[in-house]
Design an enzyme around this catalytic site. Structure first.
Site, PDB file in Angstrom:
ATOM      1  N   CYS A 231      12.219  14.202   5.507  1.00  0.00           N
ATOM      2  CA  CYS A 231      12.864  13.100   6.225  1.00  0.00           C
ATOM      3  C   CYS A 231      13.248  11.940   5.304  1.00  0.00           C
ATOM      4  O   CYS A 231      14.218  12.033   4.571  1.00  0.00           O
ATOM      5  CB  CYS A 231      11.966  12.642   7.375  1.00  0.00           C
ATOM      6  SG  CYS A 231      12.856  11.706   8.653  1.00  0.00           S
TER       7      CYS A 231
ATOM      8  N   HIS B 275       9.002  17.517  10.289  1.00  0.00           N
ATOM      9  CA  HIS B 275       7.643  16.997  10.182  1.00  0.00           C
ATOM     10  C   HIS B 275       6.687  18.007  10.805  1.00  0.00           C
ATOM     11  O   HIS B 275       7.071  19.110  11.150  1.00  0.00           O
ATOM     12  CB  HIS B 275       7.523  15.678  10.954  1.00  0.00           C
ATOM     13  CG  HIS B 275       8.408  14.580  10.480  1.00  0.00           C
ATOM     14  ND1 HIS B 275       8.145  13.820   9.361  1.00  0.00           N
ATOM     15  CD2 HIS B 275       9.570  14.080  10.985  1.00  0.00           C
ATOM     16  CE1 HIS B 275       9.075  12.904   9.203  1.00  0.00           C
ATOM     17  NE2 HIS B 275       9.965  13.043  10.173  1.00  0.00           N
TER      18      HIS B 275
END
Length: 237
Positions: free
Chosen positions: A93, A189
């Site tokens: 990310c 994630h």
């Protein structure tokens, strides 16, 4: 016995949705094989060790990325040199975005990246969020995405995986993540590696191949794959 050295970038600031778990997974998968690793935490202002085998970076909230963004860019030359030398990297990310060439905010501000990956990210009002399972050459990768930065791939990278419309890098071209040599970036994630054991071992295999040509013994991944199957079926919202 070969000991892998793993640099963990900004573990205090960049650990949203359990990204530090990726380090734990790699360490445990080595331990279960009777192998060892040294984990080195690298915070703002710390020296990035030159002799590392794997570099890990997680995601963070916008404020956290602002805290470390300038420091991250000061490491650009070192990170590019490591990538050119075959060091294995996994960036999640925010760290994925910072490895790119630039991030352009909604207001038009251009934030320079490290230039390791040929990607550009545009901030937007659109947010891609929810449980996510994608198809890669290492099987299904399972995680959770939550980002408003929309990323486009340049010619110097290829997609890590393919995904359904409305998800992934930008919600439009069915790509998720990016790969260049031994450098991997993704929005997943979760932590990603806990539910993607084949991919976790691919990172370790590449690191050992670069370091010592050592072969990894297989592990029983039944529990990890069962967890991945359950997570992949969870509703997106």
């Amino acid at each position: 016995m070969t000991t892998l050295r793993i640099a963990h970038l900004y573990p205090r600031e960049m650990n949203i949705y359990g990204d530090t778990g990726n380090l734990v997974v790699l360490l445990k998968r080595l331990e279960w094989r009777g192998l060892t690793a040294e984990a080195v935490a690298v915070g703002v202002g710390d020296t990035l060790p030159a002799d590392v085998d794997i570099v890990l970076g997680g995601g963070g909230q916008d404020a956290a990325q602002g805290d470390i963004g300038e420091d991250f860019v000061t490491r650009s030359a070192d990170l590019r040199s490591m990538a050119d030398d075959g060091v294995v990297m996994l960036a999640i990310c925010g760290a994925y975005q910072l490895l790119g060439r630039e991030f352009r905010t909604q207001t038009g501000r251009v934030i320079r990246g490290a230039g390791v990956l040929d990607i550009e990210t545009q901030g937007s009002a659109t947010r891609l969020i929810g449980n996510h399972a994608v198809d890669s050459e290492w099987g299904q990768l399972v995680g959770y995405e939550n980002h408003s930065g929309l990323t486009r791939l340049g010619d110097g990278v290829r997609a890590l995986a393919t995904t359904a419309s409305g998800r992934g890098n930008n919600g439009e071209d069915s790509t998720e993540g990016a790969v260049r040599d031994n450098v991997f970036g993704t929005y997943l994630h979760g932590p990603l590696l806990a539910k993607s054991p084949v991919f976790a071992d691919e990172l370790l295999r590449r690191a050992f191949e670069r370091r010592a040509g050592q072969v990894l013994e297989p592990l029983d991944d039944a529990l990890e794959l069962q967890a991945a199957a359950v997570a992949a079926k969870r509703p997106r919202t």
